[in-house]
Design a protein around this motif. Structure first.
Motif, PDB file in Angstrom:
ATOM      1  N   LEU A 224      -0.943 -10.084  -3.785  1.00 32.29           N
ATOM      2  CA  LEU A 224      -0.234 -10.775  -2.707  1.00 32.29           C
ATOM      3  C   LEU A 224      -0.721 -10.359  -1.322  1.00 32.29           C
ATOM      4  N   LYS A 230      -1.751 -14.379   0.563  1.00 28.37           N
ATOM      5  CA  LYS A 230      -0.736 -14.165   1.590  1.00 28.37           C
ATOM      6  C   LYS A 230      -0.473 -15.449   2.371  1.00 28.37           C
ATOM      7  N   VAL A 233       1.485 -18.004   0.221  1.00 29.74           N
ATOM      8  CA  VAL A 233       2.898 -17.655   0.082  1.00 29.74           C
ATOM      9  C   VAL A 233       3.645 -17.926   1.390  1.00 29.74           C
ATOM     10  N   GLU A 239       7.091 -16.099   5.989  1.00 30.24           N
ATOM     11  CA  GLU A 239       6.599 -14.724   6.088  1.00 30.24           C
ATOM     12  C   GLU A 239       7.638 -13.707   5.633  1.00 30.24           C
ATOM     13  N   TRP A 242       7.393 -13.245   1.953  1.00 31.29           N
ATOM     14  CA  TRP A 242       6.217 -12.443   1.611  1.00 31.29           C
ATOM     15  C   TRP A 242       6.507 -10.962   1.831  1.00 31.29           C
TER      16      TRP A 242
END
Length: 282
Positions: A224, A230, A233, A239, A242
């Motif tokens: 990830l 990143k 996602v 964010e 994540w």
């Protein structure tokens, strides 16, 4: 020197050729378990959805993976015919076998949804939005006696990644088949939506989870953190989601605990019941 204690495992790969972390994690868990218990592991993998390959009855343990797409739209497909044909053969074998020779099966996520639909024991529907992240899973009454969940807290934490859900269990039918519901997704009393079922013991030799017990926290964290993943996602979930996943993956009491208990417990229960390993003295 190869151990005389041999365990044969088949993985049914339902990822349809798509890149994933699930298969790597399952392989690693199996290798670690065999090493810990001095077992000679014989492992074969079967690509179900593209190649329509399924294992025969010569294996001790079967693990059916997660996978992409809808567990509803594939109904009646050629690969499902092969898959459920395999399941029917396992069920026939187990009905005419004693505890030591019954085949043990773990169904993960997509496979779990397929089995629930196939047995008609619950409703399989699409979610309003995709579940993605690390979430608490709540154990139900009776789950404290489930050996596969031994050592878990209530709630425990699991990786969840799905656009579909299993809800509205038919408890009478599940009980008739020799099973019971073990866990549901996180309780949210302020939201008027039924909680999805997260684990069911189907019978004494088959168990399934809608979460991903194979999720390796270290490997997933590295995955990830890759810039390409990143950005995907963040684009799809934001964010904050994540960051939350990274934090949970690095917490030893969350995903690492689930990773080190559920599948190892399943494997230990399977090889003990089959006589490959003797149970440790109390």
């Amino acid at each position: 020197m190869i151990s005389e204690r041999r365990v044969r495992v088949a993985i049914l790969d339902l990822y349809e050729g798509q890149a994933n972390q699930g298969m790597r994690c399952i392989r690693q868990l199996l290798a670690d378990f065999a090493s810990t218990h001095s077992l000679h592991l014989e492992l074969d993998e079967f690509e179900v959805r593209i190649e329509k390959k399924v294992p025969d009855l010569s294996y001790d343990i079967y693990i059916s993976s997660g996978g992409p797409g809808s567990p509803l739209e594939s109904e009646g497909s050629a690969w499902e015919e092969a898959y459920f044909g395999w399941l029917n053969r396992i069920e026939t074998h187990n009905r005419h076998s004693d505890g030591a020779t019954r085949k043990q099966i773990l169904f993960i996520c997509h496979s779990f949804q397929l089995i629930c639909r196939h047995y008609g024991i619950a409703e399989v529907t699409s979610r309003r939005s995709t579940a993605f992240g690390v979430f608490p899973v709540h154990l139900l009454e009776g789950a404290e006696d489930e050996p596969v969940f031994a050592g878990l807290q209530d709630p425990f934490y699991a990786v969840d990644s799905r656009s579909f859900q299993v809800i509205q269990p038919n408890h009478e039918l599940i009980t008739e088949r020799g099973g019971h519901v073990l866990a549901i997704e996180k309780e949210r009393p302020h939201i008027p939506l039924e909680r999805a079922i997260m684990a069911i013991r189907f019978n004494d030799s088959m168990i399934g989870t809608q979460f991903h017990p194979e999720a390796d926290p270290s490997g997933m964290s590295i995955y990830l953190r890759r810039d390409d993943r990143k950005q995907v996602v963040i684009a799809e979930h934001g964010e904050e989601k994540w960051k939350s996943m990274i934090d949970h993956l690095e917490d030893p009491d969350k995903i690492r605990w689930t990773y080190s208990h559920v599948i190892p417990n399943f494997l230990l229960n399977a090889v003990t019941n089959s006589g490959i390993l003797r149970p440790e003295p109390a």
